[in-house]
Structures are given as C-alpha cells and as structure tokens.
Design a protein around this motif. Sequence first.
Motif, PDB file in Angstrom:
ATOM      1  N   TYR A 198       0.857  -1.182   0.000  1.00  0.00           N
ATOM      2  CA  TYR A 198       0.000   0.000   0.000  1.00  0.00           C
ATOM      3  C   TYR A 198       0.891   1.230   0.000  1.00  0.00           C
ATOM      4  CZ  TYR A 198       0.722  -0.607   5.094  1.00  0.00           C
ATOM      5  OH  TYR A 198       1.265  -0.797   6.344  1.00  0.00           O
ATOM      6  N   THR A 199       0.297   2.371  -0.276  1.00  0.00           N
ATOM      7  CA  THR A 199       1.044   3.617  -0.423  1.00  0.00           C
ATOM      8  C   THR A 199       0.753   4.568   0.733  1.00  0.00           C
ATOM      9  OG1 THR A 199      -0.702   4.716  -1.673  1.00  0.00           O
ATOM     10  CG2 THR A 199       0.884   3.387  -2.928  1.00  0.00           C
ATOM     11  N   VAL A 200       1.503   5.656   0.780  1.00  0.00           N
ATOM     12  CA  VAL A 200       1.251   6.687   1.788  1.00  0.00           C
ATOM     13  C   VAL A 200      -0.153   7.249   1.622  1.00  0.00           C
ATOM     14  CG1 VAL A 200       1.944   8.986   2.591  1.00  0.00           C
ATOM     15  CG2 VAL A 200       3.697   7.263   2.058  1.00  0.00           C
ATOM     16  N   ALA A 201      -0.606   7.400   0.381  1.00  0.00           N
ATOM     17  CA  ALA A 201      -1.973   7.882   0.147  1.00  0.00           C
ATOM     18  C   ALA A 201      -3.000   6.904   0.714  1.00  0.00           C
ATOM     19  CB  ALA A 201      -2.203   8.091  -1.351  1.00  0.00           C
ATOM     20  N   ASP A 202      -2.739   5.601   0.581  1.00  0.00           N
ATOM     21  CA  ASP A 202      -3.638   4.596   1.159  1.00  0.00           C
ATOM     22  C   ASP A 202      -3.669   4.716   2.679  1.00  0.00           C
ATOM     23  OD1 ASP A 202      -4.194   3.446  -1.373  1.00  0.00           O
ATOM     24  OD2 ASP A 202      -2.398   2.184  -1.236  1.00  0.00           O
ATOM     25  N   ALA A 203      -2.508   4.914   3.273  1.00  0.00           N
ATOM     26  CA  ALA A 203      -2.440   5.035   4.736  1.00  0.00           C
ATOM     27  C   ALA A 203      -3.224   6.254   5.211  1.00  0.00           C
ATOM     28  CB  ALA A 203      -0.983   5.116   5.195  1.00  0.00           C
ATOM     29  N   ARG A 204      -3.082   7.366   4.498  1.00  0.00           N
ATOM     30  CA  ARG A 204      -3.801   8.581   4.897  1.00  0.00           C
ATOM     31  C   ARG A 204      -5.304   8.395   4.774  1.00  0.00           C
ATOM     32  NH1 ARG A 204       0.448  12.580   1.767  1.00  0.00           N
ATOM     33  NH2 ARG A 204       2.009  12.669   3.462  1.00  0.00           N
ATOM     34  N   GLU A 205      -5.734   7.672   3.751  1.00  0.00           N
ATOM     35  CA  GLU A 205      -7.163   7.394   3.613  1.00  0.00           C
ATOM     36  C   GLU A 205      -7.663   6.539   4.778  1.00  0.00           C
ATOM     37  OE1 GLU A 205     -10.336   5.400   0.441  1.00  0.00           O
ATOM     38  OE2 GLU A 205      -8.220   5.596  -0.090  1.00  0.00           O
ATOM     39  N   ALA A 206      -6.861   5.562   5.183  1.00  0.00           N
ATOM     40  CA  ALA A 206      -7.249   4.719   6.315  1.00  0.00           C
ATOM     41  C   ALA A 206      -7.322   5.520   7.606  1.00  0.00           C
ATOM     42  CB  ALA A 206      -6.247   3.565   6.467  1.00  0.00           C
ATOM     43  N   LEU A 207      -6.388   6.441   7.785  1.00  0.00           N
ATOM     44  CA  LEU A 207      -6.368   7.250   9.007  1.00  0.00           C
ATOM     45  C   LEU A 207      -7.628   8.090   9.149  1.00  0.00           C
ATOM     46  CD1 LEU A 207      -2.627   8.337   8.856  1.00  0.00           C
ATOM     47  CD2 LEU A 207      -3.654   6.921  10.644  1.00  0.00           C
ATOM     48  N   ASP A 208      -8.255   8.443   8.038  1.00  0.00           N
ATOM     49  CA  ASP A 208      -9.491   9.220   8.085  1.00  0.00           C
ATOM     50  C   ASP A 208     -10.636   8.425   8.715  1.00  0.00           C
ATOM     51  OD1 ASP A 208      -8.302  11.429   6.910  1.00  0.00           O
ATOM     52  OD2 ASP A 208      -8.930  10.893   4.874  1.00  0.00           O
ATOM     53  N   ASN A 209     -10.497   7.105   8.765  1.00  0.00           N
ATOM     54  CA  ASN A 209     -11.563   6.258   9.306  1.00  0.00           C
ATOM     55  C   ASN A 209     -11.437   6.016  10.800  1.00  0.00           C
ATOM     56  OD1 ASN A 209     -12.164   6.088   6.601  1.00  0.00           O
ATOM     57  ND2 ASN A 209     -12.158   3.855   6.488  1.00  0.00           N
ATOM     58  N   LEU A 210     -10.363   6.495  11.419  1.00  0.00           N
ATOM     59  CA  LEU A 210     -10.153   6.237  12.842  1.00  0.00           C
ATOM     60  C   LEU A 210     -11.162   7.009  13.694  1.00  0.00           C
ATOM     61  CD1 LEU A 210      -6.258   6.315  13.047  1.00  0.00           C
ATOM     62  CD2 LEU A 210      -7.716   4.355  13.538  1.00  0.00           C
ATOM     63  N   VAL A 211     -11.687   6.318  14.701  1.00  0.00           N
ATOM     64  CA  VAL A 211     -12.629   6.908  15.655  1.00  0.00           C
ATOM     65  C   VAL A 211     -12.045   6.712  17.050  1.00  0.00           C
ATOM     66  CG1 VAL A 211     -14.959   6.848  16.616  1.00  0.00           C
ATOM     67  CG2 VAL A 211     -14.600   6.401  14.162  1.00  0.00           C
ATOM     68  N   GLY A 212     -11.787   7.801  17.759  1.00  0.00           N
ATOM     69  CA  GLY A 212     -11.128   7.716  19.054  1.00  0.00           C
ATOM     70  C   GLY A 212     -12.090   7.501  20.206  1.00  0.00           C
ATOM     71  N   LEU A 213     -11.693   6.644  21.136  1.00  0.00           N
ATOM     72  CA  LEU A 213     -12.452   6.399  22.366  1.00  0.00           C
ATOM     73  C   LEU A 213     -11.524   6.550  23.562  1.00  0.00           C
ATOM     74  CD1 LEU A 213     -14.515   3.192  21.444  1.00  0.00           C
ATOM     75  CD2 LEU A 213     -15.268   5.573  21.311  1.00  0.00           C
ATOM     76  N   LYS A 214     -12.085   6.923  24.688  1.00  0.00           N
ATOM     77  CA  LYS A 214     -11.331   6.986  25.929  1.00  0.00           C
ATOM     78  C   LYS A 214     -11.322   5.611  26.590  1.00  0.00           C
ATOM     79  CE  LYS A 214     -12.721  11.771  26.895  1.00  0.00           C
ATOM     80  NZ  LYS A 214     -13.441  12.665  27.842  1.00  0.00           N
ATOM     81  N   TYR A 215     -10.388   5.415  27.512  1.00  0.00           N
ATOM     82  CA  TYR A 215     -10.441   4.225  28.354  1.00  0.00           C
ATOM     83  C   TYR A 215     -11.751   4.218  29.153  1.00  0.00           C
ATOM     84  CZ  TYR A 215      -5.426   3.171  27.679  1.00  0.00           C
ATOM     85  OH  TYR A 215      -4.207   2.838  27.158  1.00  0.00           O
ATOM     86  N   ARG A 216     -12.272   3.017  29.372  1.00  0.00           N
ATOM     87  CA  ARG A 216     -13.444   2.775  30.228  1.00  0.00           C
ATOM     88  C   ARG A 216     -14.734   3.385  29.687  1.00  0.00           C
ATOM     89  NH1 ARG A 216      -9.115   4.071  33.079  1.00  0.00           N
ATOM     90  NH2 ARG A 216      -9.751   6.249  33.309  1.00  0.00           N
ATOM     91  N   GLU A 217     -14.749   3.751  28.416  1.00  0.00           N
ATOM     92  CA  GLU A 217     -15.953   4.312  27.788  1.00  0.00           C
ATOM     93  C   GLU A 217     -16.646   3.213  26.982  1.00  0.00           C
ATOM     94  OE1 GLU A 217     -17.109   7.447  24.191  1.00  0.00           O
ATOM     95  OE2 GLU A 217     -15.126   7.551  25.137  1.00  0.00           O
ATOM     96  N   LYS A 218     -17.798   2.738  27.465  1.00  0.00           N
ATOM     97  CA  LYS A 218     -18.515   1.676  26.760  1.00  0.00           C
ATOM     98  C   LYS A 218     -19.310   2.285  25.617  1.00  0.00           C
ATOM     99  CE  LYS A 218     -21.437  -2.388  27.567  1.00  0.00           C
ATOM    100  NZ  LYS A 218     -22.191  -3.167  28.585  1.00  0.00           N
ATOM    101  N   ARG A 219     -19.210   1.669  24.435  1.00  0.00           N
ATOM    102  CA  ARG A 219     -19.846   2.224  23.240  1.00  0.00           C
ATOM    103  C   ARG A 219     -20.468   1.095  22.416  1.00  0.00           C
ATOM    104  NH1 ARG A 219     -18.452   6.356  19.338  1.00  0.00           N
ATOM    105  NH2 ARG A 219     -17.640   7.560  21.112  1.00  0.00           N
ATOM    106  N   GLU A 220     -21.740   1.254  22.057  1.00  0.00           N
ATOM    107  CA  GLU A 220     -22.350   0.334  21.101  1.00  0.00           C
ATOM    108  C   GLU A 220     -21.896   0.748  19.714  1.00  0.00           C
ATOM    109  OE1 GLU A 220     -26.572  -1.832  20.588  1.00  0.00           O
ATOM    110  OE2 GLU A 220     -26.673   0.338  20.269  1.00  0.00           O
ATOM    111  N   ILE A 221     -21.169  -0.134  19.047  1.00  0.00           N
ATOM    112  CA  ILE A 221     -20.608   0.214  17.740  1.00  0.00           C
ATOM    113  C   ILE A 221     -21.438  -0.325  16.590  1.00  0.00           C
ATOM    114  CG2 ILE A 221     -18.257   0.439  18.641  1.00  0.00           C
ATOM    115  CD1 ILE A 221     -17.679  -2.358  17.431  1.00  0.00           C
ATOM    116  N   LEU A 222     -22.251  -1.339  16.878  1.00  0.00           N
ATOM    117  CA  LEU A 222     -23.152  -1.932  15.894  1.00  0.00           C
ATOM    118  C   LEU A 222     -24.361  -2.456  16.657  1.00  0.00           C
ATOM    119  CD1 LEU A 222     -20.474  -3.954  13.894  1.00  0.00           C
ATOM    120  CD2 LEU A 222     -21.785  -2.043  12.942  1.00  0.00           C
ATOM    121  N   PRO A 223     -25.477  -2.693  16.011  1.00  0.00           N
ATOM    122  CA  PRO A 223     -26.628  -3.247  16.730  1.00  0.00           C
ATOM    123  C   PRO A 223     -26.260  -4.548  17.452  1.00  0.00           C
ATOM    124  CG  PRO A 223     -27.288  -2.513  14.547  1.00  0.00           C
ATOM    125  CD  PRO A 223     -25.790  -2.415  14.597  1.00  0.00           C
TER     126      PRO A 223
END
Length: 463
Positions: free
Chosen positions: A126-151
């Motif tokens: 993969y390329t640097v452009a591919d990596a940057r596209e993947a980084l756009d999909n990151l979603v940050g969470l804190k420790y101990r934060e429960k989150r429903e991510i899908l049904p």
Amino acid sequence: MQIEFYGATSGITGSCHILRANGETVLLDCGLIQGRREEMEKNRRPFPFSPGDISAVVLSHGHIDHSGRIPLLVKQGYQGPIYAQNATMELCDILLQDSAYLQERDAQYENKWRKRKGKPFIDPLYTVADAREALDNLVGLKYREKREILPGISIRFQDAGHILGSTSVEVWLNENGKQRKIVFSGDLGQYDTPILNDPAVIDEADHVIVESTYGNRRHRDRQNTIHEIGDIIREAAHQRGNLLIPAFSIGRSQEILYYLGENYDEWELGRWQVFLDSPMAIRASKVYWDYPHLYDEEATKLRKKIHEMPHLQNLKLTESPQESMAINRIKSGAIIISASGMCTGGRIVHHLKHNISRSGAHIMIVGYQANGTLGRALVDGKSPVRIHGDEYRVKAHIHTVGGLSAHADVDDLTRWLSSFRNSYPHVHVVHGEPESKRDFRDRLASDVGFKASVPEPGDVLEL
C-alpha cells in the motif's frame, strides 16, 4: 455468534481475529506479518473475507503487527470505522504513514532488481496515500468508555499497560436474546514498569483471547535490570567505545530515555553524547509528552519535577539522514538509540556496520528478537553476520537486557488472567511461538484451573 481465529495464531505477528454476530463482522486488529522475507510475503495473500463486508475494526494498539494491514484493508474496499484509543490514533498517524513509506521504498528496490532480471514489476503493498485514507476512518475512544458500535455489539477499552494507548478490549455480543462477553487482551505490559499504568483489572468474560509472547519465560527483576544497564554504560565508558541500543520507536525508546534521565548523575551520562536517531521515535516521544493523564504515579511526579521527559542536557534528536550519518564519524562516547528494534532495517543497521567490528563497542539488546532477524543472530552469538550483503565479524560486546520487555511475562499474564476467577472463562492462547503457547495453555489448566486451548488459523468457535 462466532469467533474465527485468523492472524497471530501460527506465530507472533499479524494479529487479527474475527467476531460475527447479528449478521455483522468485526475485526479485532489487522496487523502486518513481520519476520523473514517468506513470512512477510504472506501479507499479499487475500484476506479470508471480503474487506467490503467488514462492519467495524477494533484496534488494540498502534504497533504495526497489530495495525499494519489496515491501509491494505481500506485499499481493498473497507469503508467503515476503525475504533482505537485516542493516543493510539495519534501514534497510528506516525506508524502507518511510516509503514507505507517503507512499502513504497521496498517496492522500488525490488523493482530495480526485477528490471535487471527481466521480471515483472510489483506494486507496494500500500502507499502513503492509502495510509492517509485509512487514518481518516479512525474513531477515538477513551479508556473505560462503553460504546455500542453496531446493533447488539458494544466495546470498552481498558488500559493494557503495553505502550501509550494500548488496550485490552471488552466486547459484548447480543444475538437472539443471548449475550456473550469476549475479552481480547491485546498486548499486555509488565506490572510495575515506568511511565505507564499496570494492566487494568477485568473480572468477567465468557471467552478470553490472550497473547503469550513470553508465555513460558520470566523477565529479570526490574531493579536488577536498571543496575545492569548502569554497569553496561560504565563498561562502555571504560573501554572508550560507543553504545548502540536498537529499540522499537514506540514504547521502548521512551522507556530507555526515562531511565537515562532518572539516572543521569549516577551513570555519569554527562560524559556521553546521547542520540535519539529515529524520526519516528522522536515524533512518538512528543505524543507521549502530550498524554500525561495516562502516566503512572511515578512518571507523573517526575514530569512535574523536571518539566521534560526525560531531562537529558546532552540529548540530540537527529531527524535528517545527514545528521544520522554524521554520528558514524564518532568513534567513542556516543550512546545511540535507534530503530529498528530487531535490527531488520532502519538507521540502526548503518550504525552496526560502523561499530560491530570494533572491540570497544557495545550493543545492548533490550527487546524480543524474532527468529531470522539480525538482532536474533547477535543474541545467539553468531559471527560473522551479513549486513547489506557484506559479512562483518562481531567484535563488539553484545548484552541482552531481558527486563525491559514491553510484554508481560508468564507471571504477569497469569496474574492478569487470575482476575477472571469468578467467571472462569474459556481462554484461547494466541500471539506466541508454538512452544510458548502450549506451555502457557498447560500452565493455565494445571495452576489456575482454566479451560484453555491453542487455536489453529481458520478455527471457528461457535458461541
């Protein structure tokens, strides 16, 4: 509901496991396979699923053997979220772009050889452009934060104490009125290490997927390790040589700098020039500095006291190639911390070429060295060794400092799993060499009373 065991089942790298529930598919990690050339070629094999069919990715931490195939996943059609702890997001911004740069560079080198041989060219994984596209999909969470991510699927990150932002992942799967809880250890850190907190206590699960990198070994006592480092520095000073420290850019480099700062006067470091010769480690150290709320109590106190981490008046951060090459003109009095940690590439290899045949030089190995790597050859006492196609006699003193590993040893792993005694989950042992996994499985069965297994790649467990 299913768990499919995929990556890091036949070895240590390439972490990736698959959860299925409610018609959704979740990946736990999507790591790069590292090691010998033939092992790394496995990264080009198709995934055992269609990337476009994945519903979510949950990333335990930023190390490339856990995150490094995410850009490939996105390149091949994955468009969903990638959940990670907030500090992991920042480290991935460094690590994934660096990994992509190396993929592009390696493909260029390979294609030069292929051109001479009349063979077809290859594309980078993969390329640097591919990596940057993947980084756009990151979603940050804190420790101990429960989150429903899908049904019907929820997650929570707990501190794994391995590197900054590393997590053990709690996953709740709900389907047709039934619930199962899965805990994925990620990579666990040692207890009572500097900077980071101990692995968090989790006390309930139906199934636990646990790493076993050191599942049959114990690390040296931490205080004895610190004394050993001091002795190595004094010996190198006496013999008027350089001290080379191959270190992983994320975690290990920061820990070594911490110890050097803490023991600056005792180890008489004022007589040395200290180089952090890794652009990635320099950038990662700045990320570490920006997350003081994730430090343990000792590191928090030191940070308040010295306003830096670490306090090294003679520390030089060498980012450019020219600065790195200039270090090799120094014959004595340099402490050089440089990547890669297993000496498989990067700037440390060039420093080894200039120092490995000097009898006054010292090389301090501070992390796990996989089979087939130059670092492993040095640990095993091999001489000569081959670097960039040439052979070098090893005259430098090789020191293996076992107590600095960022991975839990067998006692740490057992201690962490003992928190689950109330629920006695089924434990699935992954991420280790075959003997290490088997030994740890047997220990869990005999000493702790857990039902434990070592899954094979492709094994599917119905929950």
